[in-house]
Design an enzyme around this catalytic site. Structure first.
Site, PDB file in Angstrom:
ATOM      1  N   GLU A  69      31.133  49.500  41.968  1.00 14.24           N
ATOM      2  CA  GLU A  69      32.522  49.489  41.494  1.00 14.24           C
ATOM      3  C   GLU A  69      33.198  50.857  41.581  1.00 14.24           C
ATOM      4  O   GLU A  69      33.630  51.415  40.560  1.00 14.24           O
ATOM      5  CB  GLU A  69      32.582  48.943  40.056  1.00 14.24           C
TER       6      GLU A  69
ATOM      7  N   GLU B  17      27.631  41.056  41.672  1.00 14.18           N
ATOM      8  CA  GLU B  17      27.663  40.643  40.267  1.00 14.18           C
ATOM      9  C   GLU B  17      28.533  39.398  40.165  1.00 14.18           C
ATOM     10  O   GLU B  17      29.586  39.314  40.802  1.00 14.18           O
ATOM     11  CB  GLU B  17      28.258  41.740  39.368  1.00 14.18           C
TER      12      GLU B  17
END
Length: 684
Positions: free
Chosen positions: A294, A413
Site C-alpha cells: 500500500e 489482501e
C-alpha cells in the site's frame, strides 16, 4: 449470402497443464518434490459454416487429466484468420493469436468433462485448420502424462495460479513493538502446517523493517530479525507453501515522506531491498517478493503518487534482478498506488510493467468491497445489487488491464473491514449478507483467474487453538474455489410472536445452479404443501412456517436449507420476535448504554439527526452511522451502547434523534442530549 455449408472436422488430442488448476500446480510444478498431476485433453474443432470471407466454428474441449478450475485455450491461425465474435467463452484473441477462456459456469472441468464454445471468424485465401491447440499454455498430443516443464520453469501466470488460495500472516511480523506487539502469538511451524492442511497454497508474509534497522547510511537489518524472517520462510516452504515477502507498514511510517525527502526515502528503501535480495537470492522459486505494501505519500495528488510508485517499483526490480542467483528470474509482485483498483492507478502500473519488459512480474491490488458495506456505514447493510456491481466492475477493470495481457494478478489482501475478532459481534454485517460477499468474491476471482490472499490478523483462524472461528465462512471460501453456491434475497424470515402467520417469500439467486428443494435437517420439505417455487420466487406456506416456528420462543425457532445442484446450501432461519423496547438512560460520553429488550430481533443500523434533519455525529455526510465505531448492540446484556467517538461529533445541548433500524423490519426513535460530559436519553 452464405454458400452451402462446408464442414472441416479435425480431432486433436492436446496434452495440457492447467495454469489455474490448484490441484495440478500445487502438486509440484514449482520445485516441490511431490508427484506432479497428470494432464491431457482432447479438442474437437469443427467449421460449421463457411462463406466468402467468413465462417462459423465450434470447439469442444475435453479434459482427460486431473480436474482444472479455469481454462484458456489458445491457437494460432496459419493463414491469417481472425476471431470476430465468440460465445460461451471469453474472447481474449489478439490478431492471429486466438484465445478463449472459460466463463464462470463452464470454467471448471472435472476429469472426463467437456465444454463447448463457438465463434465467428474471418478468412481470405484459405481457411486452414489450426495445427495445434494449447490448453493453459501446453500443447497436448492426446496422451495423459505429467507435465514436462522443469519445476523452476513455471510462467508467472502458472506460479500465481498455484498460489491460490493464499493467506496473510497479518499483524505479526508487520506489528510494531515486536512480533507479538499487536496481540498475536509467535508464528510457529504448527500454525503454517494448519494453514496448509486447511487447503491454502501460499502465505503472504508482511514484514515491517523500520524498528529493526541500524542508522543511515547503511540501514543494516538486525541479523536476528532477518534470521527470524528466514526461519518462518523456511518453515512455509518446507510445508509446501509458497511465500510472498514484502516491506509492509514502512509504507506509512517513513516512505510516505518521499515527496519531501525523496533521496533519503529512496536510499533507505534501496538499502532494505539490497539486504533482503542478498539474503534470499539462493532460495527456490517458491519465494516471491512484493516491492511494498500500500504505497502512499503525504499531501500528494494521485498522479504524482503514481510517479513515485513507479520509481520505487523500478528500483526494486533493478536491485533484485541485479543481485544474482535465483533472483534473476524470481517472481516479483508490484502494487499500484495504495494498491488501488481505480483505473488511473491500474494504467500507471501497467505502463511500469510494460517498460520493464519482464515476464516474471505480477500485479497486486487489494479488495475489501465497497467501504459502506465493508464497515456498515451509510446504510451499507446488505450485499445489494450496487455492492455486487462494484465488486464485479473492479474485477473486470483489473482483468482487462492485466490478465488479458498475460500479467497475473494477486489480490494481496481481501476480506471485510468490519470483520474483527476482537469484537463480541462478528461480523458487523447481517450474517447472510456477509456470506454472499464471500461467495461473490470467490466466484469473481475464479472467473477472472486471480489469486486471493485472505487478510487474517486473527479474525478467521484462531491462532491459539488453530481452529477456524467460523467454519461456515471458511466453507464458503473452500467451496468457492471450484463452484458457485446458490443464495436468496435474505437468510431469515421474521415472524411476529403474537401475529398471524402468513405465507412468506424470498427471491432465489441461483447463480447458474438448479434449485433442488428445501430440507429441515435430514427431512425434505414437500413442494406444494410446504413451499412453492415460481420462477425465482420461493414461498414458504403458512402451514410450514407454523410447524417450524413451534412454540415461537424469541429468536431462531428452526433453520432450513435451500439446496442447489452444486455448492453449499443456503440456510434460512425462522425467527420469532416482537418490537424491541428501549428505556430511559443516563450516563456519560465515555459510558452510555440504552437498556434494550431486543425480543428476538437484531439491530441493522442506526441513524442520527438533529431537529432540522441534518446528520449528527461523525461522518456527517450521512445520517447512517458506522457500526461499532459509534453504536454497539450487546444482546446478552440487553443494551445498545453509544461510544465516545459518537458523542465527540455531537453538538452540545442539542437533542439528537436516533433511529434504530431492526432486521425484523421496524424502526424505533430515541432522543439523546449531551450536556458537558453528561448524556441523557429517552424514547422519542
Amino acid at each position: 449470402m452464405k454458400s452451402s455449408t462446408t464442414v472441416h472436422r479435425r480431432r486433436m488430442r492436446l496434452g495440457a497443464i492447467a495454469a489455474a488448476a490448484v490441484t495440478a500446480l500445487t502438486a509440484g510444478l514449482l520445485g516441490a518434490v511431490s508427484a506432479q498431476a497428470a494432464q491431457g485433453c482432447e479438442v474437437d474443432y469443427e467449421v460449421t459454416g463457411q462463406w466468402s470471407g467468413g465462417f462459423n466454428a465450434n470447439v469442444e474441449v475435453t479434459n482427460l487429466g486431473e480436474p482444472v478450475s479455469n481454462w484458456d485455450l489458445e491457437w494460432t491461425w496459419p493463414d491469417g484468420q481472425r476471431v470476430t465474435d465468440m460465445w460461451n467463452a471469453k474472447d481474449k484473441s489478439k490478431a492471429a493469436s486466438a484465445k478463449a477462456s472459460g466463463l464462470g459456469y463452464n470454467a471448471a472441468l472435472a476429469t472426463g468433462a467437456s465444454t463447448s464454445f463457438g465463434f465467428a471468424g474471418s478468412w481470405s485465401g484459405a481457411n486452414t485448420t489450426p495445427a495445434e491447440f494449447r490448453l493453459n499454455g501446453r500443447v497436448c498430443d492426446g496422451s495423459v502424462s505429467e507435465p514436462t516443464t522443469p519445476p523452476n520453469g513455471a510462467t508467472a501466470m502458472e506460479q500465481v495460479a498455484a498460489m491460490q488460495p493464499g493467506w496473510n500472516v497479518g499483524n505479526t511480523l508487520d506489528a510494531l513493538g515486536g512480533e507479538t506487539g499487536w496481540g498475536n502469538p509467535l508464528i510457529t511451524e504448527e500454525l503454517l502446517q494448519t494453514v496448509k492442511a486447511e487447503g491454502y497454497n501460499s502465505i503472504r508474509l508482511p514484514v515491517t523493517w523500520d524498528e529493526n534497522l541500524g542508522p543511515a547510511p547503511d540501514y543494516t537489518i538486525d541479523p536476528a530479525w532477518l534470521d527470524r524472517v528466514a526461519e518462518v520462510t523456511d518453515w512455509a516452504i518446507a510445508n509446501d507453501l509458497q511465500v510472498l515477502l514484502n516491506i509492509h507498514h514502512d509504507s506509512w511510517m517513513w516512505m510516505s515522506t518521499m515527496p519531501t525527502d525523496h533521496d533519503g526515502v529512496l536510499s533507505k528503501y534501496e538499502a532494505i531491498w539490497t539486504q533482503i535480495a542478498e539474503r534470499f537470492k539462493d532460495y527456490p522459486s517458491e519465494l516471491s517478493f512484493e516491492s511494498v505494501n500500500e504505497p502512499q505519500f503525504a499531501d500528494t495528488e494521485a498522479a504524482a503518487g503514481d510517479v513515485l510508485v513507479h520509481e520505487l517499483n523500478v528500483a526494486f526490480h533493478e536491485i533484485v534482478r541485479g543481485s544474482g542467483g535465483n533472483n534473476e528470474d524470481r517472481l516479483l509482485v508490484m502494487p499500484t498506488l495504495v494498491t488501488s483498483a481505480d483505473q488511473p492507478q491500474l494504467d500507471a502500473l501497467k505502463a511500469t510493467i510494460d517498460e520493464l519488459d519482464d515476464d516474471m512480474i505480477a500485479a497486486t491490488v487489494h479488495m475489501y468491497g465497497p467501504w459502506p458495506f465493508s464497515v456498515n456505514i451509510a446504510g451499507g447493510t446488505t450485499y445489494s445489487e450496487q455492492v455486487e456491481q462494484d465488486i464485479t466492475s473492479t474485477f473486470e477493470r483489473v482483468n482487462d488491464t492485466f490478465v488479458d495481457s498475460d500479467i497475473p494478478v494477486i489480490i494481496g489482501e481481501w476480506g471485510v473491514l468490519g470483520y474483527d475478532w476482537t469484537r463480541p459481534i462478528v461480523p458487523s454485517q447481517q450474517y447472510g449478507e456477509l456470506l454472499k460477499f464471500f461467495e461473490g468474491m470467490m466466484y469473481q476471482a475464479r472467473d477472472k483467474q486471480m489469486t486471493l490472499m485472505l487478510w487474517d490478523a486473527g479474525s478467521y483462524l484462531n491462532r491459539d487453538t488453530l481452529e477456524w472461528r467460523d467454519p461456515l465462512v471458511q466453507s464458503y471460501m473452500d467451496s468457492g474455489l471450484t463452484t458457485r453456491s446458490g443464495t436468496a434475497s435474505f437468510d431469515s424470515i421474521y415472524l411476529e410472536k403474537a401475529g398471524t402467520i402468513a405465507d412468506e417469500s424470498l427471491a432465489l439467486n441461483h447463480n447458474g445452479l438448479e434449485f433442488k428443494g428445501l430440507w429441515h435437517g435430514d427431512t425434505a420439505l414437500t413442494e406444494g404443501a410446504d413451499y412453492t417455487v415460481t420462477g425465482d420466487t420461493l414461498t414458504l406456506t403458512a402451514a410450514a412456517l407454523t410447524r417450524l416456528a413451534g412454540d415461537r420462543a424469541y429468536g431462531t425457532n428452526a433453520t432450513i436449507e435451500a439446496r442447489f445442484s452444486a455448492g453449499l446450501p443456503w440456510r434460512i432461519h425462522i425467527i420469532s420476535y416482537d418490537t424491541s423496547q428501549l428505556s430511559d438512560a443516563s450516563g456519560t460520553t465515555d459510558a452510555f448504554a440504552i437498556p434494550t429488550q431486543f425480543n428476538g430481533d437484531q439491530l441493522a443500523t442506526m441513524e442520527a439527526k438533529y431537529a432540522d434533519g441534518t446528520s449528527a455525529g461523525p461522518h456527517d455526510w450521512t445520517s447512517f452511522k458506522e457500526f461499532w465505531a459509534t453504536y454497539r448492540p450487546d444482546y446478552s446484556a440487553g443494551a445498545i451502547g453509544l461510544t465516545s467517538d459518537f458523542f465527540n461529533g455531537v453538538r452540545e445541548g442539542e437533542p439528537v434523534t436516533l433511529t434504530f433500524h431492526f432486521w425484523g423490519g421496524g424502526t424505533i426513535d430515541y432522543t439523546v442530549t449531551k450536556t458537558g460530559t453528561t448524556v441523557t436519553g429517552t424514547p422519542a
